[in-house]
Write a protein that holds these residues in place. Structure first.
Motif, PDB file in Angstrom:
ATOM      1  N   LYS B 211       0.928  -1.041   0.033  1.00  0.00           N
ATOM      2  CA  LYS B 211       0.204   0.033   0.046  1.00  0.00           C
ATOM      3  C   LYS B 211       0.865   1.186   0.083  1.00  0.00           C
ATOM      4  O   LYS B 211       0.462   2.047  -0.805  1.00  0.00           O
ATOM      5  N   THR B 212       1.794   1.240   0.933  1.00  0.00           N
ATOM      6  CA  THR B 212       2.748   2.511   0.863  1.00  0.00           C
ATOM      7  C   THR B 212       3.621   2.760  -0.331  1.00  0.00           C
ATOM      8  O   THR B 212       3.869   3.760  -0.739  1.00  0.00           O
ATOM      9  N   SER B 213       3.939   1.651  -0.905  1.00  0.00           N
ATOM     10  CA  SER B 213       4.811   1.887  -2.246  1.00  0.00           C
ATOM     11  C   SER B 213       4.027   2.057  -3.313  1.00  0.00           C
ATOM     12  O   SER B 213       4.424   2.210  -4.441  1.00  0.00           O
ATOM     13  N   ARG B 214       2.602   1.726  -3.279  1.00  0.00           N
ATOM     14  CA  ARG B 214       1.587   2.395  -4.040  1.00  0.00           C
ATOM     15  C   ARG B 214       1.773   1.141  -5.363  1.00  0.00           C
ATOM     16  O   ARG B 214       1.172   1.451  -6.564  1.00  0.00           O
ATOM     17  N   ILE B 215       2.437   0.201  -5.217  1.00  0.00           N
ATOM     18  CA  ILE B 215       2.343  -0.793  -6.021  1.00  0.00           C
ATOM     19  C   ILE B 215       0.961  -1.361  -6.334  1.00  0.00           C
ATOM     20  O   ILE B 215       0.609  -2.138  -7.372  1.00  0.00           O
ATOM     21  N   VAL B 216       0.123  -1.459  -5.259  1.00  0.00           N
ATOM     22  CA  VAL B 216      -0.916  -2.155  -5.217  1.00  0.00           C
ATOM     23  C   VAL B 216      -2.066  -1.558  -6.444  1.00  0.00           C
ATOM     24  O   VAL B 216      -2.906  -2.296  -6.928  1.00  0.00           O
ATOM     25  N   PHE B 322      -4.817  -9.912   9.941  1.00  0.00           N
ATOM     26  CA  PHE B 322      -3.970  -9.125   9.725  1.00  0.00           C
ATOM     27  C   PHE B 322      -3.892  -8.441   8.459  1.00  0.00           C
ATOM     28  O   PHE B 322      -3.284  -7.321   8.302  1.00  0.00           O
ATOM     29  N   ALA B 323      -4.161  -9.219   7.440  1.00  0.00           N
ATOM     30  CA  ALA B 323      -4.255  -8.503   6.038  1.00  0.00           C
ATOM     31  C   ALA B 323      -5.172  -7.191   6.116  1.00  0.00           C
ATOM     32  O   ALA B 323      -4.934  -6.233   5.671  1.00  0.00           O
ATOM     33  N   ALA B 324      -6.500  -7.463   6.759  1.00  0.00           N
ATOM     34  CA  ALA B 324      -7.490  -6.419   6.597  1.00  0.00           C
ATOM     35  C   ALA B 324      -6.763  -5.120   7.523  1.00  0.00           C
ATOM     36  O   ALA B 324      -7.054  -4.150   6.856  1.00  0.00           O
ATOM     37  N   VAL B 325      -6.174  -5.464   8.647  1.00  0.00           N
ATOM     38  CA  VAL B 325      -5.731  -4.282   9.467  1.00  0.00           C
ATOM     39  C   VAL B 325      -4.619  -3.595   8.654  1.00  0.00           C
ATOM     40  O   VAL B 325      -4.435  -2.413   8.563  1.00  0.00           O
ATOM     41  N   GLY B 326      -3.807  -4.246   7.939  1.00  0.00           N
ATOM     42  CA  GLY B 326      -2.684  -3.834   7.099  1.00  0.00           C
ATOM     43  C   GLY B 326      -3.104  -2.842   6.166  1.00  0.00           C
ATOM     44  O   GLY B 326      -2.522  -2.142   5.866  1.00  0.00           O
ATOM     45  N   SER B 327      -4.293  -3.479   5.367  1.00  0.00           N
ATOM     46  CA  SER B 327      -4.670  -2.647   4.316  1.00  0.00           C
ATOM     47  C   SER B 327      -5.363  -1.161   4.961  1.00  0.00           C
ATOM     48  O   SER B 327      -5.363  -0.457   4.286  1.00  0.00           O
ATOM     49  N   ASP B 331       0.657   5.578   6.591  1.00  0.00           N
ATOM     50  CA  ASP B 331       2.025   5.085   6.441  1.00  0.00           C
ATOM     51  C   ASP B 331       2.697   5.137   7.742  1.00  0.00           C
ATOM     52  O   ASP B 331       3.727   4.681   8.170  1.00  0.00           O
ATOM     53  N   ASP B 332       1.885   5.623   8.792  1.00  0.00           N
ATOM     54  CA  ASP B 332       2.657   5.869   9.905  1.00  0.00           C
ATOM     55  C   ASP B 332       2.209   4.505  10.942  1.00  0.00           C
ATOM     56  O   ASP B 332       1.218   4.377  11.440  1.00  0.00           O
ATOM     57  N   GLY B 418      -9.649  -0.553   1.790  1.00  0.00           N
ATOM     58  CA  GLY B 418      -8.404  -0.058   2.594  1.00  0.00           C
ATOM     59  C   GLY B 418      -7.110   0.042   1.758  1.00  0.00           C
ATOM     60  O   GLY B 418      -6.583   1.181   2.091  1.00  0.00           O
ATOM     61  N   ILE B 419      -6.977  -0.905   0.768  1.00  0.00           N
ATOM     62  CA  ILE B 419      -5.632  -0.605  -0.037  1.00  0.00           C
ATOM     63  C   ILE B 419      -5.854   0.685  -0.777  1.00  0.00           C
ATOM     64  O   ILE B 419      -4.678   1.108  -1.348  1.00  0.00           O
TER      65      ILE B 419
END
Lengths: 309, 439
Positions: B211-216, B322-327, B331-332, B418-419
């Motif tokens: 998500k943060t690298s925007r490859i998504v 964990f995937a849901a929360v990660g999405s 960035d912080d 989220g992503i």
């Protein structure tokens, strides 16, 4: 010539915010099309609908005449404004991965990637890790990833941001060549001089609606204010009242006519008075001016419908 | 190849080829071995601090013989008076004076002896002196009360419980079945606990990075968000299985090698427990061989597949969360950390229930926790060695499958929104709303 992409009454809202509000426009096949709008206008939401990332709440989207579906991503190439790559992957593996996700076979993908890397003279980057490349270099990789599967429709969001003039030109030429080979390109940017340079048609989105649409030259003509730049030698006689001088300096002036036909009369008048004219040119408004004006208008409390102008 | 498998393959191969993965996989068992060696060395270390102790025997318990000396404790019977010794303490060779006062009541159970020294005696010395004096007093009482020593020894009866099956044809389990079952259950519970955290967090971090690298955004213009999420979960899960499988082979192997080289006898690992040192080596050997026999008796054909099932089920359930929360994370990382707390709480609760479970595998807490799907991946493996009822295992498995799939579905709905959501701090209320967003 039929349209590569057609949007009809597309609506998309998030929670209570309407991001795209009843947008309708078409992208002619084989054109370079500008999708313009200020920040937060709903461009990204629109692009995400076109790239099948999200779906419209209502309205229809047609790609090459067929309703947009899950089989279409392989025909679309999308380069987002905020773009990233897997930093730890090797350039060649990365391109191969993205190409295969677009449905290319391993052999086909390898061939295409090799061809593009040769073209950009970066064949020796295959084994390099992405994180070893500069930002501009990564952008070349991203461009290859966007076009490697020979998409019918290319969507490029600010493709030149962060590129030096040489590479900007390189990519610009590639875009033009892709178009010659039959691809249609949607080009989203804030840089109006680039739009004037490469786009034939545009749509201007503001606050989720399309406020302006059509051929770039036609739009500039539609918005003209009958301004003419005249350069001359000799003395300037008094001008008729119907002609308003907007700007004047030694040897040249800018005049505004009441109506468009009046330019001929001015020219005639000057010639009769024996003025030696070295330059006589109509000043069309730049897209930038039109953009600012239209966005300013639609942001005003009462929305005026000049869209059909 | 299907897009989903392309994703799985990338997620798996990029991780497995990473130098850090190879290093952790190989070095962790070595680290265990090193720990094993260090602990062994520490526990087999004997105090080199020799204490000479003067014994003033007012009770006369040392009329015959003396307190037996140890390497670090030397007892000397002293005839001088306490006052004299205390006054000239610096001139004597002693480090301490042990005074055993006169025993007035032979039938008392509790006696106090006095130890005079400049420093307080160490715990080790105190324990040894107490044991030794207690033994001497016992001898003294036997003599004074004219008791028969043989009869007395006959009084101490040690009782063992040997569990036998009701069914005559069933395999008889040995005396230490319970201990070995607990050991096995505990090991599996710990592995599950660590797996959920290690690989769940791996999924979370990877989702966040994308998500943060925007490859998504590039990715989901090619594949469905669900494919991307599940591909990642399956890929990382395969990495987890690979790593655990390698460890399952390497750890016992290295432990055996270390044992052969350094030859710690297992009793020295248990120094804190004085009784353990008194187990005679033959009995110890018997116990160990019985332990191995017990491990062989376990129904591995049932335990291993079930363990893998709970490993995968528990991993799927938690890693999707964990995937849901990660999405949803911005960035912080620090600011968003609070989102993971609700996921970690059930894991930690299950971990503590697991401790109780290995002690009482059929208590209602253990039974119901091993059925409840948030706890079962950690608690049920801990019960497997105790032959849980078939209906319990079946119910627990069904519930785990159902809940995992449900959580994957929920997580996918949060993930797809989220992503693409940037720069916003997300609350749980917000996450709940995302569930109902249209695509």
């Amino acid at each position: 010539m039929h349209d590569i992409l057609r949007l009809e009454g597309v609506v998309k809202s998030y929670d209570k915010k309407v991001a795209v509000d009843n947008v309708t426009f078409s992208v002619p096949k084989g054109s370079i099309f500008g999708l313009l709008g200020p920040n937060g206008a709903g461009k990204t939401s629109l692009i995400r609908i076109i790239t099948t990332i999200t779906r419209a709440d209502s309205g229809k989207v047609f790609l090459d005449g067929a309703p947009l579906g899950h089989e279409h991503p392989s025909q679309i190439g999308y380069m987002p404004e905020e773009r990233g790559l897997y930093k730890k992957m090797k350039v060649g593996d990365h391109l191969l991965y993205l190409a295969r996700l677009k449905g290319l076979s391993k052999k086909d993908a390898t061939e295409q990637i090799t061809r593009w890397m040769d073209k950009f003279e970066i064949s020796d980057w295959w084994g390099k890790k992405v994180e070893e490349l500069s930002k501009g270099m990564q952008q070349k990789i991203q461009f290859i990833a966007t076009v490697v599967h020979r998409p019918q429709l290319l969507i490029l969001d600010e493709p030149f941001s962060g590129l030096d003039p040489i590479n900007t030109n390189l990519i610009k030429e590639e875009i033009k060549e892709l178009r010659r080979n039959g691809a249609s390109i949607i080009f989203s940017t804030h840089r109006m001089e680039q739009v004037e340079e490469i786009c034939e048609d545009i749509v201007l989105i503001n606050q989720g609606r399309n406020v302006l649409e059509g051929d770039v030259h036609q739009i500039r003509t539609d918005f003209k204010e009958n301004l003419f730049r005249i350069a001359y030698q000799g003395n300037l006689p008094d001008l008729p009242d119907s002609i308003q001088v907007v700007d004047q300096e030694e040897g040249r002036f800018v005049a505004r006519m009441e109506k468009s036909g009046a330019s001929d009369q001015l020219l005639l008048f000057l010639l009769q008075k024996g003025v030696h004219i070295t330059e006589f040119q109509e000043i069309l408004p730049s897209l930038n001016q039109i953009f600012i004006r239209q966005v300013g208008l639609t942001n005003a409390p009462i929305t005026q419908s000049i869209a059909e102008a | 190849m299907n897009k989903f498998w392309l994703i799985v393959k990338r997620e798996y191969s990029t991780r497995v080829k990473k130098r850090s993965f190879i290093l952790t996989t190989l070095l962790t068992p070595l680290a265990f071995a090193l720990l094993f060696v260090v602990v062994g060395v520490i526990f087999s270390y004997e105090s080199d601090d020799v204490n000479k102790i003067a014994v003033l025997d007012e009770a006369g318990v040392l009329a015959e013989g003396n307190i037996a000396n140890e390497k670090n404790l030397i007892f000397t019977k002293e005839t001088r008076s306490l006052d004299e010794l205390r006054e000239n303490f610096d001139n004597t060779v002693y480090d301490g004076i042990l005074l055993i006062p006169e025993i007035k009541n032979l039938y008392a159970n509790s006696y106090t002896v006095y130890y005079y020294s400049e420093k307080n005696p160490s715990l080790d010395i105190e324990t040894q002196i107490k044991n030794k004096v207690s033994n001497r007093i016992r001898e003294y009482k036997i003599a004074s009360l004219n008791l028969e020593k043989k009869q007395l020894e006959a009084l101490d009866s040690k009782v063992e419980l040997d569990p036998e099956p009701i069914d005559k044809d069933a395999q008889d389990s040995s005396k230490i079945a319970g201990v070995m079952g607990a050991f096995l259950g505990f090991s599996m519970g710990i592995i599950m606990y660590m797996a959920v955290f290690i690989y769940g967090m791996m999924v979370l971090r990877s989702v966040m990075e994308e998500k943060t690298s925007r490859i998504v955004e590039v990715m989901i213009s090619s594949v469905r968000p669900f494919q991307l999420m599940l591909g990642k979960i399956v890929g990382v899960g395969a990495v987890g299985l690979t790593q655990v499988a390698i460890w399952a082979v390497l750890i016992p192997l290295i432990a055996t090698v270390v044992n052969l080289i350094f030859g710690f006898d297992s009793s020295s690992m248990d120094m804190g427990n004085a009784a353990a040192t008194q187990v005679d080596p033959e009995e110890m050997e018997f116990l160990i061989s019985q332990g191995f026999a017990e491990l062989k008796h376990q129904n591995w054909w049932a335990i291993l597949p079930l363990f893998i099932f709970y490993f995968l089920g528990g991993y799927l359930l938690y890693s999707s969360l964990f995937a849901a929360v990660g999405s949803a994370m911005s960035d912080d990382m620090g600011e968003s950390q609070s989102l993971t707390i609700p996921i970690t709480i059930p894991v930690i609760i299950a971990f503590y229930i697991m401790f109780v479970t290995v002690e009482a595998p059929n208590s209602s807490l253990a039974v119901w926790s091993s059925i409840f799907p948030l706890f079962s991946p950690i608690v049920m493996p801990a019960r497997l060695a105790f032959q849980p009822a078939t209906w319990q295992v079946a119910l627990s498995m069904l519930l785990l499958i159902g809940t995992s799939l449900f959580f994957v579905w929920i997580s996918a709905r949060i993930y797809r929104i989220g992503i693409l959501m940037y720069g916003k701090k997300v609350s749980f209320k917000e996450l709940g709303k995302w569930l109902f967003y249209k695509e």
